[in-house]
Scaffold this motif. Sequence first.
Motif, PDB file in Angstrom:
ATOM      1  N   THR A  38      12.723  17.588 -35.099  1.00 17.70           N
ATOM      2  CA  THR A  38      11.274  17.892 -35.296  1.00 17.70           C
ATOM      3  C   THR A  38      10.990  18.796 -36.581  1.00 17.70           C
ATOM      4  O   THR A  38       9.825  18.742 -36.873  1.00 17.70           O
ATOM      5  CB  THR A  38      10.891  18.726 -34.035  1.00 17.70           C
ATOM      6  OG1 THR A  38      11.644  19.738 -33.910  1.00 17.70           O
ATOM      7  CG2 THR A  38      10.694  17.828 -32.798  1.00 17.70           C
ATOM      8  N   ASN A  39      11.870  19.463 -37.023  1.00 23.42           N
ATOM      9  CA  ASN A  39      11.622  20.210 -38.234  1.00 23.42           C
ATOM     10  C   ASN A  39      13.086  20.461 -38.983  1.00 23.42           C
ATOM     11  O   ASN A  39      13.926  21.012 -38.778  1.00 23.42           O
ATOM     12  CB  ASN A  39      11.304  21.692 -37.820  1.00 23.42           C
ATOM     13  CG  ASN A  39      10.710  22.604 -38.914  1.00 23.42           C
ATOM     14  OD1 ASN A  39       9.622  22.308 -39.473  1.00 23.42           O
ATOM     15  ND2 ASN A  39      11.546  23.655 -39.250  1.00 23.42           N
ATOM     16  N   GLU A  40      12.599  19.976 -40.193  1.00 26.73           N
ATOM     17  CA  GLU A  40      13.939  19.860 -41.260  1.00 26.73           C
ATOM     18  C   GLU A  40      13.962  21.174 -42.043  1.00 26.73           C
ATOM     19  O   GLU A  40      13.172  21.608 -42.791  1.00 26.73           O
ATOM     20  CB  GLU A  40      13.735  18.589 -42.118  1.00 26.73           C
ATOM     21  CG  GLU A  40      14.276  17.261 -41.596  1.00 26.73           C
ATOM     22  CD  GLU A  40      15.451  17.264 -41.280  1.00 26.73           C
ATOM     23  OE1 GLU A  40      16.526  17.919 -41.511  1.00 26.73           O
ATOM     24  OE2 GLU A  40      16.108  16.190 -40.894  1.00 26.73           O
ATOM     25  N   MET A  66      15.352  20.544 -32.149  1.00 28.69           N
ATOM     26  CA  MET A  66      14.132  21.545 -32.459  1.00 28.69           C
ATOM     27  C   MET A  66      14.661  22.855 -32.815  1.00 28.69           C
ATOM     28  O   MET A  66      14.023  23.824 -32.575  1.00 28.69           O
ATOM     29  CB  MET A  66      13.607  21.505 -31.292  1.00 28.69           C
ATOM     30  CG  MET A  66      12.514  20.306 -30.643  1.00 28.69           C
ATOM     31  SD  MET A  66      11.513  20.478 -29.491  1.00 28.69           S
ATOM     32  CE  MET A  66      10.924  18.890 -29.267  1.00 28.69           C
ATOM     33  N   SER A  67      15.831  22.994 -33.512  1.00 27.56           N
ATOM     34  CA  SER A  67      16.444  24.145 -33.634  1.00 27.56           C
ATOM     35  C   SER A  67      15.378  25.117 -34.500  1.00 27.56           C
ATOM     36  O   SER A  67      15.564  26.307 -33.967  1.00 27.56           O
ATOM     37  CB  SER A  67      17.834  23.854 -34.649  1.00 27.56           C
ATOM     38  OG  SER A  67      18.643  23.444 -34.041  1.00 27.56           O
ATOM     39  N   SER A  68      14.737  24.424 -35.466  1.00 26.01           N
ATOM     40  CA  SER A  68      13.960  25.539 -36.195  1.00 26.01           C
ATOM     41  C   SER A  68      12.481  25.535 -35.595  1.00 26.01           C
ATOM     42  O   SER A  68      11.641  26.213 -36.705  1.00 26.01           O
ATOM     43  CB  SER A  68      14.171  25.452 -37.774  1.00 26.01           C
ATOM     44  OG  SER A  68      13.975  23.776 -37.966  1.00 26.01           O
ATOM     45  N   GLY A  86      28.246  27.380 -29.549  1.00 27.88           N
ATOM     46  CA  GLY A  86      28.547  26.312 -30.774  1.00 27.88           C
ATOM     47  C   GLY A  86      27.046  25.771 -31.409  1.00 27.88           C
ATOM     48  O   GLY A  86      27.276  25.041 -32.404  1.00 27.88           O
ATOM     49  N   GLY A  87      26.027  26.740 -31.142  1.00 27.46           N
ATOM     50  CA  GLY A  87      24.814  26.544 -32.128  1.00 27.46           C
ATOM     51  C   GLY A  87      24.440  25.087 -31.983  1.00 27.46           C
ATOM     52  O   GLY A  87      24.681  24.111 -31.267  1.00 27.46           O
ATOM     53  N   GLY A  88      23.659  24.494 -33.050  1.00 27.81           N
ATOM     54  CA  GLY A  88      23.088  23.600 -33.265  1.00 27.81           C
ATOM     55  C   GLY A  88      24.147  22.392 -33.575  1.00 27.81           C
ATOM     56  O   GLY A  88      24.092  21.333 -32.941  1.00 27.81           O
TER      57      GLY A  88
END
Length: 366
Positions: A155-157, A179-181, A79-81
């Motif tokens: 943490t990272n847009e 923290m996906s990216s 289901g990903g982020g």
Amino acid sequence: MVKKEQSKVYNFCAGPAMLPASVMQKAQAEFLDWQGTGRSVMELSHRSKEYIALAEQAEQDFRDLLSIPSNYKVLFAQGGGRGQFSAVPMNLQGRGKCADFLLTGSWSNGAEQEAQKFLATNVVSDVVSKEGLTAVPDIDPSMMSANSAYFHYCTNETVDGIEIDDIPDSGDVPLVADMSSNILSKPIDVSKFGIIYAGAQKNIGPSGLAVVIVRDDLLDSAMPEVPTFLHYKTMDKFDSMYNTPPTYSWYLAGLVFKWLKEQGGLTAIAKKNAEKAALLYRCIDQTPFYINKVHPDFRSKMNVTFHLPSDELEAKFLVEAESRGLMALKGHRIVGGMRASIYNAMPIEGVITLTDFMRDFARRNG
Ligand SMILES: *Cc1c(COP(=O)(O)O)cnc(C)c1O
């Protein structure tokens, strides 16, 4: 369309993003016959001893890379982020009926909106303007709610190109980070967090998979209605195989973890990432033709956003860039402009080729 004979293509897509070439080559080489089994890894039972060994090795390599303490579980989820936008509030709602959110851009807003389905949300802070640039303010503890189930931030847009290096102090309230990216882009102190989650398609592997790091005291605080396959406690009990996991994505993630270890781990990759980002921001700062709107303290090292003087020039820039093999530089539709995503897998040559093109384009059109 890119012509076949074109020698080099650099893919700056924000996600699904490019994967290391050597990882793709290895996957290709063993696609039909994985380790002498006569079958593709995709065709193996997730209950087979060969596959379980692969899955365990991938987890171990991931743990090694991030130095994950033993009181944290690692879950390979589906289901990903966004799956975790739902799973987190459902799994922590038993701790309290309210959660705190730091809003810094499109993904943290998305997480907060989804959480509203399951508990009350309290916005601790939004971004501010500092010297005309977007910045993230320090957290004011008085803005945090009493009895909060957790404190969430990103943490990272990815869309906005904003990265937060300092870890917010949420006191005793478990800190939850999307923290996906930027996961695996640099070392982090996992012990500061309650839960870390990341959709895979930026720095880990193919889309659909999410990796979740959960402190073990948070495994069992779910609301009763939580769907079983999203329940952290159940996932942990079944080693992330309560239902059939995305086996091929897990395998590819494992290859990426091995590749990262070969690169020297996260300290080494962080140095390369910093160099790549510095090259690109220097080009932007030295060329008034390009504008970045993020305060230097919060500029993302993964997603570098910039604008050109007009929509017409932006359209022209994209066409010319693609003709030179510089792909997927268009910014997200909600912010416009350009975005160069330079995750772990992007070689420095890609950034150099891009900055050479940017300087040339500015000279010809400025
Ligand atoms: C891409 C992304 C997501 C969403 O991931 P999906 O797998 O599409 O659900 C969530 N958060 C961040 C920070 C992202 O970059």
